[in-house]
Structures are given as C-alpha cells and as structure tokens.
Design an enzyme around this catalytic site. Structure first.
Site, PDB file in Angstrom:
ATOM      1  CB  SER A 124      44.515 -24.240   7.187  1.00 22.06           C
ATOM      2  OG  SER A 124      45.428 -25.296   7.072  1.00 22.06           O
TER       3      SER A 124
HETATM    4  N1  SAH Z   1      45.241 -28.151   3.720  1.00 28.20           N
HETATM    5  C1  SAH Z   1      44.572 -28.989   4.655  1.00 28.20           C
HETATM    6  C2  SAH Z   1      45.388 -29.054   5.920  1.00 28.20           C
HETATM    7  C3  SAH Z   1      45.306 -30.341   6.583  1.00 28.20           C
HETATM    8  S1  SAH Z   1      46.319 -30.475   8.016  1.00 28.20           S
HETATM    9  C4  SAH Z   1      43.174 -28.481   4.948  1.00 28.20           C
HETATM   10  O1  SAH Z   1      42.980 -27.260   4.919  1.00 28.20           O
HETATM   11  O2  SAH Z   1      42.298 -29.285   5.241  1.00 28.20           O
HETATM   12  C5  SAH Z   1      47.788 -31.178   7.340  1.00 28.20           C
HETATM   13  C6  SAH Z   1      47.644 -32.494   6.656  1.00 28.20           C
HETATM   14  O3  SAH Z   1      48.948 -32.994   6.362  1.00 28.20           O
HETATM   15  C7  SAH Z   1      46.963 -33.579   7.493  1.00 28.20           C
HETATM   16  O4  SAH Z   1      45.857 -34.080   6.799  1.00 28.20           O
HETATM   17  C8  SAH Z   1      48.049 -34.635   7.663  1.00 28.20           C
HETATM   18  O5  SAH Z   1      47.521 -35.950   7.698  1.00 28.20           O
HETATM   19  C9  SAH Z   1      48.920 -34.399   6.460  1.00 28.20           C
HETATM   20  N2  SAH Z   1      50.281 -34.933   6.566  1.00 28.20           N
HETATM   21  C10 SAH Z   1      51.087 -34.989   7.654  1.00 28.20           C
HETATM   22  N3  SAH Z   1      52.279 -35.533   7.337  1.00 28.20           N
HETATM   23  C11 SAH Z   1      52.219 -35.836   6.007  1.00 28.20           C
HETATM   24  C12 SAH Z   1      53.133 -36.427   5.087  1.00 28.20           C
HETATM   25  N4  SAH Z   1      54.346 -36.835   5.455  1.00 28.20           N
HETATM   26  N5  SAH Z   1      52.736 -36.573   3.808  1.00 28.20           N
HETATM   27  C13 SAH Z   1      51.493 -36.177   3.398  1.00 28.20           C
HETATM   28  N6  SAH Z   1      50.592 -35.621   4.231  1.00 28.20           N
HETATM   29  C14 SAH Z   1      50.947 -35.441   5.515  1.00 28.20           C
END
Ligand code: SAH
Length: 224
Positions: free
Chosen positions: A72
């Site tokens: 993000s």
């Molecule tokens: N906070 C992270 C954001 C990553 S993007 C950062 O700053 O790097 C959102 C993440 O949510 C992705 O890695 C995706 O794989 C994960 N995601 C999507 N659906 C999910 C679920 N049902 N359970 C757990 N993680 C999930």
C-alpha cells in the site's frame, strides 16, 4: 546500489528520505498521531518492496509485490494505522500480510500482531523479512482471513488491507468491546475506507475516504 555509493552516509540519506515522506505525504494530508509518525520513520519501507523498485520505495504510490498484489501507499498505511487508535498494549489482527510492511508498522505500535495471508509464497517472504528485521511479536497464518483467527480473539483492533464487498461478520465477532475495525468496503476499483467501533449498544461506523485496494479473495486463484 545506493548503499555502496553512499557508504557511511546511507543511514543519513534514509533518515532524510523518510522524514520527507512523512512530511510531504503523510503530515501534509492530516495524519497527526505521533506514535504512527515515529513508526513510519522507523520501518524501512525499502526492505519490503521488490529489488527493482528499491530506489522508488519512498514514493507516494502503491507498488506491485507479485501475485497481482500491492504494497500500500505510505499515506494509506499511516492513515489506517492512525484509525486503529493504538496506544501500545493492544492485540491486533491484520488480514492481508502482503509485503509485511503494514505488519511491521503495527508491530511498532502494539504489543501483539496476528497476521493472515492467502498466498503461501507472499506469507513466507513476509515472515522471513520480518523475522530477519528482529520482530518477535508477530504471529503468521497462511490462509484466508475472512473467518478471522478465532484462537487468539478477541482483538483490540483489526485491520483489513484488501477490499471486502461487505464487512465479514466473523471480524466484528472477534473484536473486543471498544475495539476498532479498519476496512475498505465496496466494489472492485473504488471502496470506502471504514472505521467501525464495537460498543455496548452495537457497531458505530465512520466513513473516512474513498480508496482503491486489491480485492479480498475467497480462495487462492489458480497458478497462471
Ligand atoms: N498490507 C499489505 C497489503 C497487501 S495487498 C502491504 O502493505 O504490503 C492485500 C493482501 O491481501 C494481498 O497480499 C492479498 O494476497 C491478501 N489477501 C487477499 N484476500 C485475502 C484473504 N481472504 N485472506 C488473507 N489475505 C488475503
């Protein structure tokens, strides 16, 4: 690359670039919580982006981390962290470990962090990085976070870093009374960032701003 070029001045350079990020992208947009600003200064965002993007790690954008997912934007990490209203003693649940960057910021702000990630390779990468950086208060879980992590509930705060079509009921159940859930809610492409608070008389809802997150997935997509 910068490390070799700058030698001893590398840490000064990083300190400068992170202070600029905080002032120009975060304070200027209204984030005030001093503990959040200190955490954003401490955590090395360049440790969490892919190698080819290291020199752009402190820019004002989300960035790809593989598997169609993103780290993000710094401002959004700071804003969501502020909305959790952490004082230091809390137990926090994070859904969507991704790169582990937000997880590190949470670990600076709360006592215990439980983080869940759907993609096993992203989860393993993030766990390796966070352990390598010395974080010991984070517990990792690979799998879908839609049903929360009941074994360690209730949580003082829950953060979802992917967009849900609707608030997963299990997350509200696993929140303590007085606890905050910060979650982007809406359709693909545009969501409302919501801060929900559990009170003795029900849930209060604060719509903070429009955001764009990758979707909360139900299941692991097939390999391309
Ligand atoms: N906070 C992270 C954001 C990553 S993007 C950062 O700053 O790097 C959102 C993440 O949510 C992705 O890695 C995706 O794989 C994960 N995601 C999507 N659906 C999910 C679920 N049902 N359970 C757990 N993680 C999930």
């Amino acid at each position: 690359m910068f490390k070799e070029l700058l030698g001893k001045k590398y840490d000064d350079y990083l300190g400068f670039i992170r202070r600029s990020m905080i002032q120009d992208q975060i304070v200027s947009r209204g984030v005030k919580d001093r503990r959040v600003l200190a955490a954003m200064h401490k955590v090395c965002r360049h440790c969490f982006v892919p190698e080819d993007l290291v020199t752009r790690a402190y820019e004002d954008y989300p960035m790809p981390i593989g598997r169609g997912q993103t780290i993000s934007q710094p401002y959004i990490v700071a804003l969501m962290s502020e909305l959790l209203e952490l004082k230091g003693a809390e137990r926090v649940l994070e859904i969507g470990t991704g790169s582990g960057y937000q997880t590190a910021v949470l670990a600076e702000l709360a006592a215990e962090v439980y983080t869940m990630e759907l993609f096993p390779d992203l989860a393993a990468d993030a766990a390796r990085k966070l352990k390598g950086l010395g974080y010991t208060s984070i517990k990792f879980n690979t799998g879908s976070g839609t049903a929360g992590w009941p074994e360690h509930a209730p949580y003082d705060a829950i953060i979802v870093t992917c967009a849900a079509k609707a608030v997963p009921p299990a997350l509200l159940e696993q929140l303590k009374e007085g606890g905050r859930l910060v979650i982007p809610v809406g359709e693909e492409g545009r969501q409302d960032l919501k801060q929900l608070t559990k009170t003795s008389s029900g849930i209060t809802e604060n719509s903070v701003c429009a955001v764009r997150f990758v979707p909360l997935l139900d299941v692991l997509p097939p390999e391309p």
